[in-house]
Design a protein around this motif. Structure first.
Motif, PDB file in Angstrom:
ATOM      1  N   MET A  36       0.838  -1.202   0.000  1.00 55.51           N
ATOM      2  CA  MET A  36       0.000   0.000   0.000  1.00 55.51           C
ATOM      3  C   MET A  36       0.876   1.255   0.000  1.00 55.51           C
ATOM      4  O   MET A  36       0.644   2.185  -0.779  1.00 55.51           O
ATOM      5  N   LEU A  88      -4.837   0.333  -6.222  1.00 51.45           N
ATOM      6  CA  LEU A  88      -5.007  -0.479  -5.012  1.00 51.45           C
ATOM      7  C   LEU A  88      -6.095  -1.544  -5.204  1.00 51.45           C
ATOM      8  O   LEU A  88      -5.900  -2.710  -4.844  1.00 51.45           O
ATOM      9  N   PHE A  93      -6.898  -4.654  -2.888  1.00 53.39           N
ATOM     10  CA  PHE A  93      -7.192  -3.897  -1.685  1.00 53.39           C
ATOM     11  C   PHE A  93      -8.658  -3.458  -1.666  1.00 53.39           C
ATOM     12  O   PHE A  93      -9.260  -3.263  -2.724  1.00 53.39           O
ATOM     13  N   VAL A 113      -8.522   3.248   2.604  1.00 54.80           N
ATOM     14  CA  VAL A 113      -8.230   1.828   2.419  1.00 54.80           C
ATOM     15  C   VAL A 113      -8.513   1.106   3.725  1.00 54.80           C
ATOM     16  O   VAL A 113      -8.098   1.553   4.787  1.00 54.80           O
TER      17      VAL A 113
END
Length: 146
Positions: A36, A88, A93, A113
């Protein structure tokens, strides 16, 4: 919600998330948090902040896809947040673009996130390298974002 693209055509905002991720190599054994941060830093480096054209009252907001933002190397807050969230999401994610206000500056966009029951608030327009030792926990810094 709908938004205009760079040609003035309107689309539902979720259509700007296209599943784009640039070619990238992640070190073997890198944790999801490290991935990330790697993606976040890459987006900050690849996208210079520029406002959409027009005076404040006449400003015409134009949204870009992640590919357009990367190709141009610039965009405003929602453009870089879309770039970050798209990459992401494509990597697995749970990410989203948040629209709201930051402090007294008015309209703004950022990325949120959720990872291992923790929410991170990723500011795609900030300068500097994301600090792995001080993760941007939404519970800690989120009060400035509405």
């Amino acid at each position: 919600m709908i938004a205009a693209d760079t040609r003035g055509r309107f689309h539902h905002v979720n259509q700007y998330l296209t599943g784009y991720q640039p070619p990238a190599v992640f070190p073997k054994g890198q944790s999801k948090v490290e991935q990330m941060f790697t993606i976040w830093a890459a987006v900050q480096k690849a996208c210079s902040y520029v406002r959409d054209p027009g005076l404040k009252k006449e400003k015409t907001d134009r949204w870009q896809t992640a590919l357009e933002t990367q190709a141009r190397g610039m965009g405003d807050c929602e453009d870089s947040a879309i770039f970050l969230a798209d990459w992401l999401i494509a990597r697995g994610f749970e990410a989203r673009v948040a629209l709201g206000k930051y402090g007294d500056i008015g309209g703004h966009a950022w990325c949120v996130v959720r990872l291992d029951n923790t929410e991170y608030l990723l500011e795609s327009t900030s300068e500097g390298i994301p600090d792995f030792m001080h993760p941007p926990l939404a519970s800690r810094i989120g009060s400035r974002y509405v």
